[in-house]
Design an enzyme around this catalytic site. Structure first.
Site, PDB file in Angstrom:
ATOM      1  CE  LYS A   1      -3.994   0.312   2.255  1.00 62.72           C
ATOM      2  NZ  LYS A   1      -5.106   0.218   1.299  1.00 62.72           N
TER       3      LYS A   1
HETATM    4  C1  LIG Z   1      -6.289  -1.452  -4.036  1.00 58.62           C
HETATM    5  C2  LIG Z   1      -6.922  -2.134  -2.883  1.00 58.62           C
HETATM    6  N1  LIG Z   1      -7.357  -3.395  -3.029  1.00 58.62           N
HETATM    7  C3  LIG Z   1      -7.940  -4.053  -2.022  1.00 58.62           C
HETATM    8  C4  LIG Z   1      -8.145  -3.470  -0.778  1.00 58.62           C
HETATM    9  C5  LIG Z   1      -8.772  -4.246   0.332  1.00 58.62           C
HETATM   10  O1  LIG Z   1      -7.860  -4.558   1.329  1.00 58.62           O
HETATM   11  P1  LIG Z   1      -8.301  -4.789   2.837  1.00 58.62           P
HETATM   12  O2  LIG Z   1      -9.381  -5.787   2.819  1.00 58.62           O
HETATM   13  O3  LIG Z   1      -7.087  -5.284   3.514  1.00 58.62           O
HETATM   14  O4  LIG Z   1      -8.760  -3.464   3.347  1.00 58.62           O
HETATM   15  C6  LIG Z   1      -7.704  -2.162  -0.581  1.00 58.62           C
HETATM   16  C7  LIG Z   1      -7.895  -1.507   0.707  1.00 58.62           C
HETATM   17  O5  LIG Z   1      -7.026  -1.434   1.528  1.00 58.62           O
HETATM   18  C8  LIG Z   1      -7.066  -1.481  -1.644  1.00 58.62           C
HETATM   19  O6  LIG Z   1      -6.634  -0.224  -1.479  1.00 58.62           O
END
Ligand SMILES: Cc1ncc(COP(=O)(O)O)c(C=O)c1O
Length: 306
Positions: free
Chosen positions: A159
């Site tokens: 991220k």
């Molecule tokens: C690009 C992206 N995909 C998927 C997710 C889902 O991840 P999570 O379930 O860990 O929040 C997120 C959010 O954090 C994201 O930014």
């Protein structure tokens, strides 16, 4: 939505909301040189509890490793405690939690090694990311004209703040076109993920989701796979084409902010009956129970603020 709180945690101490500032010349603001997390804290019978806190902080450190930070000012343990301390200091029973590890004190010449990592944690009250009626009615999405990152260009496991310029392009375009969310295809043309959510397809009783290669390994995605398996569903990780979405019985998305939300329409095509389907509903119920401490999985997944 107000992002206001009494305190933020900045580099080891709680500071008042107005004082939680960084300088204009901090590289994170110019180059997206930072890594972040999105976490949620929920109300339970035993008080506020953070959902899968350790896994989120571990992913933050994985993101830092991928980005190239070599020495970090805090440990996983310290940031786990700092998150709980911040929630407690603000007195929230439910909130969204945003840790950010950012490049500061140097780093202007695009070299991580010439700067240092700073860390901040913000908390605020934030519900219904995809709208008030999303849980019940589902939302409308389109396939974005923007492609999701190639994993050798922007490293989709992490991220990294700068990665989200891609999400901002896609989300802004989709909302301007009148949709609620954008679905991005990977550079090969297969379904990758949404701007802040992973995606699932239900067809003939089986659940499909794209493999992890080119997507963020969502913690909600992992939780829903486990809850679906508990409920007796098989979850298959395989490449999904755009038209597989159109002919699905159900499509739903998952993310910390959005939670578990059905897509009732994609590219002006009704998905299934056009209502949140039975598998999505069963997973919404299980997820709701898990996050509020009412599920056998809650024990391992909740970290009580105390
Ligand atoms: C690009 C992206 N995909 C998927 C997710 C889902 O991840 P999570 O379930 O860990 O929040 C997120 C959010 O954090 C994201 O930014």
């Amino acid at each position: 939505m107000s992002m206001k709180s009494k305190y933020l945690w900045m580099n080891g101490e709680l500071v008042e909301f107005e004082k939680a500032t960084i300088h204009f010349l901090t590289p994170v603001a110019h180059y997206g040189a930072g890594v972040f997390e999105g976490i949620r804290c929920y109300a339970t019978d035993r008080g506020p509890a953070v959902f899968r806190l350790r896994e989120h902080i571990e992913r933050l450190f994985d993101s830092a490793l991928v980005f190239g930070f070599r020495s970090l000012p805090f440990t996983t343990e310290q940031l786990v405690s700092a998150v709980k301390e911040t929630v407690k200091a603000n007195g929230f029973t439910e909130c969204y939690i945003r840790p950010l590890m950012y490049l500061t004190d140097g780093g202007w010449n695009l070299n991580v090694d010439t700067g240092k990592a700073g860390v901040g944690i913000a908390v605020w009250e934030w519900n219904n990311y995809l709208g008030e009626e999303a849980q019940e009615k589902g939302v409308r999405a389109n396939i974005s004209s923007f492609t999701r990152h190639h994993p050798n260009v922007m490293l989709t496991k992490a991220k990294i703040s700068g990665n989200y310029a891609n999400s901002i392009l896609a989300k802004t375009e989709s909302v301007r076109l009148g949709f609620d969310e954008a679905i991005l295809l990977d550079p090969q043309g297969y379904v990758a993920e949404c701007t802040g959510e992973n995606i699932f397809v239900v067809r003939n009783g089986l659940i499909y989701t794209p493999p992890i290669m080119a997507i963020l390994e969502g913690i909600t995605r992992d939780s829903l796979i486990k809850l679906a398996t508990d409920l007796g569903y098989s979850v298959v990780e395989q490449a999904i084409s755009r038209d597989q979405l159109y002919v699905a019985d159900e499509v739903f998305v998952s993310g910390t902010a959005a939670e578990c939300i059905g897509l009732r329409e994609i590219d002006f095509r009704l998905i299934g009956t056009g209502k949140t389907g039975p598998v999505t509903k069963a997973l919404q119920r299980a997820y709701h129970a898990a996050i509020h401490g009412d599920h056998p999985r809650s024990m391992e997944w909740l970290d009580y603020v105390g």
